[in-house]
Design a protein around this motif. Structure first.
Motif, PDB file in Angstrom:
ATOM      1  N   ALA A  24      16.863  -4.366  35.472  1.00 32.31           N
ATOM      2  CA  ALA A  24      15.793  -3.891  34.604  1.00 32.31           C
ATOM      3  C   ALA A  24      14.632  -4.823  35.197  1.00 32.31           C
ATOM      4  N   ARG A  25      13.476  -3.603  35.363  1.00 34.78           N
ATOM      5  CA  ARG A  25      12.239  -4.033  35.672  1.00 34.78           C
ATOM      6  C   ARG A  25      11.238  -3.275  35.185  1.00 34.78           C
ATOM      7  N   LYS A  26      10.147  -3.809  34.630  1.00 31.39           N
ATOM      8  CA  LYS A  26       8.810  -3.116  34.391  1.00 31.39           C
ATOM      9  C   LYS A  26       9.317  -2.113  33.488  1.00 31.39           C
ATOM     10  N   GLY A  27      10.211  -2.691  32.356  1.00 33.10           N
ATOM     11  CA  GLY A  27      10.740  -1.783  31.165  1.00 33.10           C
ATOM     12  C   GLY A  27      11.532  -0.592  31.545  1.00 33.10           C
ATOM     13  N   ARG A  28      12.147  -0.599  32.803  1.00 34.49           N
ATOM     14  CA  ARG A  28      13.210   0.353  33.138  1.00 34.49           C
ATOM     15  C   ARG A  28      14.403  -0.312  33.596  1.00 34.49           C
ATOM     16  N   ALA A  29      15.506   0.259  32.821  1.00 31.34           N
ATOM     17  CA  ALA A  29      16.772  -0.450  33.424  1.00 31.34           C
ATOM     18  C   ALA A  29      17.507   0.517  34.346  1.00 31.34           C
ATOM     19  N   ASN A  30      18.336   0.173  35.305  1.00 32.84           N
ATOM     20  CA  ASN A  30      19.399   0.917  35.935  1.00 32.84           C
ATOM     21  C   ASN A  30      20.544   0.241  36.033  1.00 32.84           C
ATOM     22  N   VAL A  31      21.750   1.179  36.627  1.00 33.23           N
ATOM     23  CA  VAL A  31      22.991   0.859  36.550  1.00 33.23           C
ATOM     24  C   VAL A  31      23.555   1.318  38.161  1.00 33.23           C
ATOM     25  N   MET A  32      24.205   0.531  38.587  1.00 34.17           N
ATOM     26  CA  MET A  32      24.845   1.198  39.991  1.00 34.17           C
ATOM     27  C   MET A  32      26.391   0.821  40.077  1.00 34.17           C
ATOM     28  N   ALA A  33      27.227   1.534  40.598  1.00 35.32           N
ATOM     29  CA  ALA A  33      28.637   1.289  40.699  1.00 35.32           C
ATOM     30  C   ALA A  33      28.519   0.503  41.909  1.00 35.32           C
ATOM     31  N   MET A  34      29.573  -0.732  41.590  1.00 30.47           N
ATOM     32  CA  MET A  34      29.792  -1.697  42.823  1.00 30.47           C
ATOM     33  C   MET A  34      31.301  -2.024  43.111  1.00 30.47           C
ATOM     34  N   SER A  35      31.815  -2.154  44.175  1.00 25.84           N
ATOM     35  CA  SER A  35      33.047  -2.631  44.517  1.00 25.84           C
ATOM     36  C   SER A  35      33.318  -3.911  45.570  1.00 25.84           C
ATOM     37  N   TRP A  36      32.052  -4.084  46.168  1.00 31.20           N
ATOM     38  CA  TRP A  36      31.948  -5.262  47.225  1.00 31.20           C
ATOM     39  C   TRP A  36      31.580  -6.436  46.370  1.00 31.20           C
ATOM     40  N   HIS A  37      32.528  -7.173  45.814  1.00 32.17           N
ATOM     41  CA  HIS A  37      32.182  -8.311  45.095  1.00 32.17           C
ATOM     42  C   HIS A  37      33.352  -9.364  45.185  1.00 32.17           C
ATOM     43  N   MET A  38      33.293 -10.589  45.161  1.00 32.26           N
ATOM     44  CA  MET A  38      34.527 -11.571  44.994  1.00 32.26           C
ATOM     45  C   MET A  38      33.930 -12.720  44.291  1.00 32.26           C
ATOM     46  N   MET A  39      34.944 -13.409  43.680  1.00 34.67           N
ATOM     47  CA  MET A  39      34.650 -14.850  43.033  1.00 34.67           C
ATOM     48  C   MET A  39      34.363 -15.654  44.294  1.00 34.67           C
TER      49      MET A  39
END
Length: 175
Positions: A24-39
């Motif tokens: 979220a930035r400047k009052g606007r939220a966004n969402v994206m799909a993501m599969s490239w992540h790891m602990m």
């Protein structure tokens, strides 16, 4: 054994379930799909993730905070719709029927429909310019107790997904 094109290697090594990353930035939220992540660490929990979406990338880089929302199988079609569109053009929460909830420690919203939400702050940006990879520290975790035994989805490329299967338990030396 036979040759496998190198462009298909990622389909074998996708590291975990598909998640949705909110910013979220400047009052606007966004969402994206993501599969490239790891602990990358247990405590504090650290997550490495590659944020390739230009719009989400800009928001995360500017605010240094986000939420990783973990959807169950029932949200798979919405996850794909989120991944196939740009938040620069539409309000993805409204367009795809996702409910933003206020987080406690970050400005990015939780997603009500997801069974878990992880509030995160960027803790390391050394690999951002080279790989678009952020290291995030989870500062607050939420779980929906009403979603019993949720099954996650795992991306195998080109519209193919696998749903979590049978769970097994083996003896472990970890405590």
């Amino acid at each position: 054994m036979k040759d496998l094109p190198l462009s298909k290697v990622y389909q074998l090594l996708e590291p975990g379930p598909v998640v949705m990353l909110t910013t979220a930035r400047k009052g606007r939220a966004n969402v994206m799909a993501m599969s490239w992540h790891m602990m990358v660490e247990f405590e504090p929990p650290l997550v490495a993730c590659v944020v390739g979406s230009a719009y989400s990338f800009e928001m995360l880089r500017a605010t240094k905070e986000c939420v990783i929302a973990i959807p169950a199988r029932k949200l798979a079609s919405k996850v794909v719709e989120v991944g196939n569109s740009s938040g620069r053009d539409i309000d993805k929460f409204e367009s795809f029927g996702l409910t933003p909830l206020p987080a406690k420690n970050v400005g990015a919203p939780l997603i009500k429909e997801c069974f878990a939400n992880l509030e995160c702050r960027v803790s390391d940006t050394r690999e951002v310019n080279r790989y678009s990879m952020f290291i995030l520290e989870v500062v607050k975790a939420w779980i929906d107790p009403d979603q019993k035994r949720p099954k996650t989805i795992h991306h195998h490329g080109y519209g193919n997904f696998v749903v979590d299967g049978e769970a097994i338990r083996l003896k472990s030396g970890m405590r």
